[in-house]
Write an enzyme that holds these catalytic residues in place. Structure first.
Site, PDB file in Angstrom:
ATOM      1  N   GLY A 182     -10.060  59.050 144.608  1.00  0.00           N
ATOM      2  CA  GLY A 182      -9.559  58.350 145.900  1.00  0.00           C
ATOM      3  C   GLY A 182      -9.001  56.988 145.615  1.00  0.00           C
ATOM      4  O   GLY A 182      -8.950  56.169 146.150  1.00  0.00           O
ATOM      5  N   ALA A 183      -7.880  57.174 144.713  1.00  0.00           N
ATOM      6  CA  ALA A 183      -7.060  56.111 144.181  1.00  0.00           C
ATOM      7  C   ALA A 183      -5.473  56.155 144.944  1.00  0.00           C
ATOM      8  O   ALA A 183      -4.750  55.391 144.437  1.00  0.00           O
ATOM      9  CB  ALA A 183      -6.913  56.304 142.831  1.00  0.00           C
ATOM     10  N   SER A 184      -5.410  57.053 145.918  1.00  0.00           N
ATOM     11  CA  SER A 184      -3.956  56.967 146.534  1.00  0.00           C
ATOM     12  C   SER A 184      -3.794  55.784 147.493  1.00  0.00           C
ATOM     13  O   SER A 184      -2.682  55.697 147.641  1.00  0.00           O
ATOM     14  CB  SER A 184      -3.712  58.239 147.251  1.00  0.00           C
ATOM     15  OG  SER A 184      -4.722  58.537 148.314  1.00  0.00           O
ATOM     16  N   VAL A 243     -12.768  66.159 145.165  1.00  0.00           N
ATOM     17  CA  VAL A 243     -14.256  66.008 144.616  1.00  0.00           C
ATOM     18  C   VAL A 243     -15.270  67.068 145.137  1.00  0.00           C
ATOM     19  O   VAL A 243     -16.051  66.780 144.444  1.00  0.00           O
ATOM     20  CB  VAL A 243     -14.451  64.250 144.996  1.00  0.00           C
ATOM     21  CG1 VAL A 243     -13.810  63.165 144.087  1.00  0.00           C
ATOM     22  CG2 VAL A 243     -14.709  64.093 146.338  1.00  0.00           C
ATOM     23  N   SER A 257     -21.790  50.849 148.675  1.00  0.00           N
ATOM     24  CA  SER A 257     -21.238  50.187 149.827  1.00  0.00           C
ATOM     25  C   SER A 257     -22.735  49.253 150.235  1.00  0.00           C
ATOM     26  O   SER A 257     -23.751  49.502 149.592  1.00  0.00           O
ATOM     27  CB  SER A 257     -21.161  51.145 150.894  1.00  0.00           C
ATOM     28  OG  SER A 257     -21.007  50.370 152.320  1.00  0.00           O
ATOM     29  N   TYR A 302     -23.429  58.281 156.532  1.00  0.00           N
ATOM     30  CA  TYR A 302     -22.528  57.708 155.683  1.00  0.00           C
ATOM     31  C   TYR A 302     -23.638  56.704 154.704  1.00  0.00           C
ATOM     32  O   TYR A 302     -23.585  56.551 153.400  1.00  0.00           O
ATOM     33  CB  TYR A 302     -21.489  56.716 156.237  1.00  0.00           C
ATOM     34  CG  TYR A 302     -20.507  55.860 155.383  1.00  0.00           C
ATOM     35  CD1 TYR A 302     -19.874  56.258 154.287  1.00  0.00           C
ATOM     36  CD2 TYR A 302     -20.997  54.383 155.172  1.00  0.00           C
ATOM     37  CE1 TYR A 302     -19.226  55.517 153.590  1.00  0.00           C
ATOM     38  CE2 TYR A 302     -20.434  53.434 154.537  1.00  0.00           C
ATOM     39  CZ  TYR A 302     -19.397  54.072 153.608  1.00  0.00           C
ATOM     40  OH  TYR A 302     -18.884  53.063 152.614  1.00  0.00           O
ATOM     41  N   THR A 347     -25.846  58.549 152.265  1.00  0.00           N
ATOM     42  CA  THR A 347     -24.862  58.819 151.069  1.00  0.00           C
ATOM     43  C   THR A 347     -24.843  57.654 150.034  1.00  0.00           C
ATOM     44  O   THR A 347     -24.744  57.967 148.828  1.00  0.00           O
ATOM     45  CB  THR A 347     -23.327  59.577 151.238  1.00  0.00           C
ATOM     46  OG1 THR A 347     -22.523  58.482 151.792  1.00  0.00           O
ATOM     47  CG2 THR A 347     -23.685  60.582 152.059  1.00  0.00           C
ATOM     48  N   LYS A 348     -24.648  56.606 150.601  1.00  0.00           N
ATOM     49  CA  LYS A 348     -24.168  55.340 149.788  1.00  0.00           C
ATOM     50  C   LYS A 348     -25.678  54.887 149.197  1.00  0.00           C
ATOM     51  O   LYS A 348     -25.373  54.516 148.176  1.00  0.00           O
ATOM     52  CB  LYS A 348     -23.632  54.379 150.568  1.00  0.00           C
ATOM     53  CG  LYS A 348     -22.203  54.527 151.078  1.00  0.00           C
ATOM     54  CD  LYS A 348     -21.285  54.611 149.941  1.00  0.00           C
ATOM     55  CE  LYS A 348     -19.970  55.495 150.115  1.00  0.00           C
ATOM     56  NZ  LYS A 348     -19.171  55.574 149.225  1.00  0.00           N
ATOM     57  N   ILE A 355     -13.756  45.339 153.184  1.00  0.00           N
ATOM     58  CA  ILE A 355     -12.552  45.151 152.411  1.00  0.00           C
ATOM     59  C   ILE A 355     -11.152  45.681 153.090  1.00  0.00           C
ATOM     60  O   ILE A 355     -11.343  46.622 153.828  1.00  0.00           O
ATOM     61  CB  ILE A 355     -12.385  46.111 151.146  1.00  0.00           C
ATOM     62  CG1 ILE A 355     -13.988  45.788 150.252  1.00  0.00           C
ATOM     63  CG2 ILE A 355     -11.397  45.776 150.196  1.00  0.00           C
ATOM     64  CD1 ILE A 355     -14.074  44.265 150.096  1.00  0.00           C
TER      65      ILE A 355
END
Ligand code: NAP
Length: 259
Positions: free
Chosen positions: A14-16, A65, A143, A157, A160-161, A190
């Site tokens: 997820g680095a794009s 992923v 998160s 969400y 999952t975190k 962020i």
């Protein structure tokens, strides 16, 4: 003074864009060789080009992923092109907002598959390379939402975190004998494209709830991940660093008002 990470081989999923790109930037600036992973190759290539233009070593890789074969090919690409694998930053994640009463099974599964199964598959594929490293590092992007706080629309969400932290704790025990550490960085709010998409009202209300003021920068998460990847952090495993400007510390809005 921390031992340099120069020439270490690092994968960031997820680095794009967003936090992943920030993590990749920080590692590349520290001299690491970074594999920039995302589903869309063009965006990953644009991010890798930016890192190279700033003097770093970076290569793009298109991978999902949620697909085991992609994750295995990703780990192989790091070993083939960067001479091994020392650090996995399992960062790829999505955060679509929908209240539980309206949530379809498909929406639930999509978030589980990307955030939780994606962490499982990316970590599993990287274990052989990390074992060979002799000081492998796994850093999950969790998160505050889920492990510490809740937010309407993010039940799946948050699950999952929080689940990632459960994964981390058992995994750190399984991998300790290989000197692989497994830790998490838990961001608050962020500044990213993903957060911007939630609208200015969301951003403003989040900024107002942060004792240190404003939203965090992607580099704040990158720096925490970088620390966990150092030789000096080698005795830390199964832990979480919350990077949220103090957001989860304030007891109430009144506490913030009295600052
Ligand atoms: P973002 O800006 O939306 O970026 C997400 C990145 O993940 C993109 O590079 C995207 O590229 C990639 N991605 C999404 N699905 C993928 C998949 N199935 N396989 C591979 N790559 C995938 O998100 P972000 O805000 O930076 O969030 C990154 C991580 O930080 C997530 O795990 C998120 O939960 C966590 N986080 C973020 C915040 C925040 O304030 N932003 C706060 C707490 C935690 P492609 O679409 O090309 O695949």
């Amino acid at each position: 003074m921390f031992t340099s990470l120069a020439h270490k081989s690092v994968i960031v999923t997820g680095a794009s864009k967003g936090i992943g790109k920030g993590i990749a930037k920080v590692f590349a600036a520290a001299g690491a060789r970074v594999l920039v992973v995302a589903r869309h190759l063009e965006a990953a290539e644009a991010a890798a080009t930016e890192l190279r233009a700033a003097g770093g070593t970076a290569l793009a890789f298109a991978g999902d992923v949620t697909v085991k074969a992609d994750m295995q090919a990703m780990a192989k690409a790091a070993v083939d092109h960067h001479g091994g694998l020392d650090v996995l930053c399992a960062n790829a994640g999505i955060f679509p907002q929908v209240k539980l009463e309206d949530m379809s099974e498909t929406e639930w599964d999509h978030v589980m598959d990307t955030n939780l199964k994606g962490a499982f598959l990316s970590v599993q594929a990287c274990i052989p390379g990390l074992k060979a490293s002799g000081q492998g590092r796994i850093i999950l992007t969790s998160s505050i939402t889920g492990p510490v706080t809740g937010f309407p629309g993010w039940a799946h969400y948050g699950a999952t975190k929080a689940g990632q932290l459960g994964l981390m704790r058992s995994l750190c025990m399984e991998l300790a004998k290989y000197r692989i550490t497994v830790n998490a960085v838990s961001p608050g709010n962020i500044i990213t494209e993903g957060i911007a998409a939630l609208g200015p009202a969301y951003e403003a209300s989040m900024a107002a709830s942060v004792p240190l003021g404003g939203l965090g920068r992607v580099e704040d998460i990158g720096n925490a991940a970088l620390f966990l990847a150092t030789r000096e952090a080698g005795y830390i495993t199964g832990q979480t660093i919350i990077v949220d400007g103090g957001q989860t510390v304030a007891e109430s809005t009144d506490a913030l008002a009295q600052m």
